[in-house]
Write a protein that holds these residues in place. Structure first.
Motif, PDB file in Angstrom:
ATOM      1  N   ARG A  59       0.889  -1.286   0.088  1.00  0.00           N
ATOM      2  CA  ARG A  59      -0.111   0.087   0.037  1.00  0.00           C
ATOM      3  C   ARG A  59       0.704   1.342   0.108  1.00  0.00           C
ATOM      4  O   ARG A  59       0.468   2.257  -0.642  1.00  0.00           O
ATOM      5  CB  ARG A  59      -0.782   0.051   1.262  1.00  0.00           C
TER       6      ARG A  59
ATOM      7  N   ASN B 160       0.672   4.081  -2.907  1.00  0.00           N
ATOM      8  CA  ASN B 160       0.329   5.438  -2.548  1.00  0.00           C
ATOM      9  C   ASN B 160       1.529   6.384  -3.267  1.00  0.00           C
ATOM     10  O   ASN B 160       1.307   7.403  -3.702  1.00  0.00           O
ATOM     11  CB  ASN B 160       0.506   5.782  -1.082  1.00  0.00           C
TER      12      ASN B 160
ATOM     13  N   ALA C  28       1.065   9.100  -6.420  1.00  0.00           N
ATOM     14  CA  ALA C  28       1.566  10.560  -6.003  1.00  0.00           C
ATOM     15  C   ALA C  28       2.484  10.855  -7.037  1.00  0.00           C
ATOM     16  O   ALA C  28       2.424  12.098  -7.595  1.00  0.00           O
ATOM     17  CB  ALA C  28       2.168  10.638  -4.716  1.00  0.00           C
TER      18      ALA C  28
ATOM     19  N   GLN D 127      -4.527  15.860  -9.525  1.00  0.00           N
ATOM     20  CA  GLN D 127      -4.725  15.577  -7.865  1.00  0.00           C
ATOM     21  C   GLN D 127      -4.501  14.179  -7.717  1.00  0.00           C
ATOM     22  O   GLN D 127      -5.346  13.366  -8.235  1.00  0.00           O
ATOM     23  CB  GLN D 127      -5.994  16.233  -7.716  1.00  0.00           C
TER      24      GLN D 127
ATOM     25  N   PRO E  28      -5.160  10.727  -5.868  1.00  0.00           N
ATOM     26  CA  PRO E  28      -5.925  10.021  -5.062  1.00  0.00           C
ATOM     27  C   PRO E  28      -5.694  10.050  -3.644  1.00  0.00           C
ATOM     28  O   PRO E  28      -4.610  10.011  -3.100  1.00  0.00           O
ATOM     29  CB  PRO E  28      -6.107   8.576  -5.756  1.00  0.00           C
ATOM     30  N   PRO E  29      -6.793   9.787  -2.919  1.00  0.00           N
ATOM     31  CA  PRO E  29      -6.481   9.600  -1.319  1.00  0.00           C
ATOM     32  C   PRO E  29      -5.564   8.477  -1.065  1.00  0.00           C
ATOM     33  O   PRO E  29      -5.827   7.625  -1.807  1.00  0.00           O
ATOM     34  CB  PRO E  29      -7.901   9.512  -0.868  1.00  0.00           C
ATOM     35  N   PRO E  30      -4.657   8.728  -0.203  1.00  0.00           N
ATOM     36  CA  PRO E  30      -3.708   7.568  -0.062  1.00  0.00           C
ATOM     37  C   PRO E  30      -4.533   6.320   0.720  1.00  0.00           C
ATOM     38  O   PRO E  30      -5.352   6.872   1.553  1.00  0.00           O
ATOM     39  CB  PRO E  30      -2.543   8.040   0.855  1.00  0.00           C
ATOM     40  N   LYS E  31      -4.165   5.153   0.301  1.00  0.00           N
ATOM     41  CA  LYS E  31      -4.705   4.109   0.735  1.00  0.00           C
ATOM     42  C   LYS E  31      -3.949   3.811   2.266  1.00  0.00           C
ATOM     43  O   LYS E  31      -2.839   3.929   2.582  1.00  0.00           O
ATOM     44  CB  LYS E  31      -4.378   2.776   0.133  1.00  0.00           C
ATOM     45  N   LEU E  32      -4.838   3.664   3.431  1.00  0.00           N
ATOM     46  CA  LEU E  32      -4.452   3.493   4.955  1.00  0.00           C
ATOM     47  C   LEU E  32      -3.568   2.242   4.914  1.00  0.00           C
ATOM     48  O   LEU E  32      -3.742   1.227   4.408  1.00  0.00           O
ATOM     49  CB  LEU E  32      -5.381   3.567   5.944  1.00  0.00           C
TER      50      LEU E  32
END
Length: 185
Positions: free
Chosen positions: A65, A69, A73, A82, A84-88
């Protein structure tokens, strides 16, 4: 019993012909590994290890992950969009970060993929405990590495060109279809 299996796994390098199929490895492990390790192996071999049940599975999931991420980025930065929101995920690996950044500095997509898979190979190897080199982690790392070997063994330039051609054709057709719809409105 898994110690014997771990000891008999061949030493391999990325790029060489895989010594066995993914199904053969799973069959060898069935009945030897505990249920959670066997489930992690099954998910790993199918490329779906999201949340591992074993320490290896959880650690690999976090590394994977983190790499996803960082790649997202870097791609967003390159394409000026933009991200994407990062995976936790848990933890942070400087080594994984370094490997991604190094791979993205390569000149061609093929060189980048090769560098990423070499990095994945090393990260998997690094998850084997030095105190238990023949533990279940060795088997799971080998499974991951075997998957990488198969990925590269299955690559074919002609198939790749055909897939690229099909993708371009579909994109052009999609664009033309949208343009045609605009003119009919």
């Amino acid at each position: 019993m898994h110690t014997y299996l771990a000891a008999t796994l061949p030493l391999c390098t990325l790029g060489q012909t895989p010594p066995l199929t993914l199904d053969q490895l799973y069959t060898q492990c069935a009945g030897i590994l505990k249920a959670d390790a066997l489930q992690d192996l099954k998910l790993l071999l199918s490329g779906r290890l999201i949340e591992g049940r074993t320490a290896f599975g959880r650690a690999w999931s976090a590394l994977s992950r983190q790499m996803d991420n960082e790649m997202a980025a870097l791609r967003a930065q390159r394409w000026q969009i933009q991200p994407p929101p990062p995976k936790l995920h848990s933890g942070f690996s400087l080594e994984a970060s370094r490997l991604v950044h190094e791979a993205f500095s390569r000149e061609t997509p093929l060189e980048m993929e090769w560098a990423l898979d070499q990095g994945r190979w090393k990260l998997a190897q690094g998850l084997i405990s030095p105190d238990r080199p023949l533990g279940v982690e060795r088997i799971l790392a080998f499974g991951l590495q075997l998957g990488l070997m198969h990925r590269w063994a299955d690559m074919d330039a002609d198939v790749g060109r055909k897939q690229l051609s099909d993708l371009i054709e579909a994109t052009v057709q999609n664009h033309l279809s949208k343009e045609s719809m605009k003119h009919h409105e």
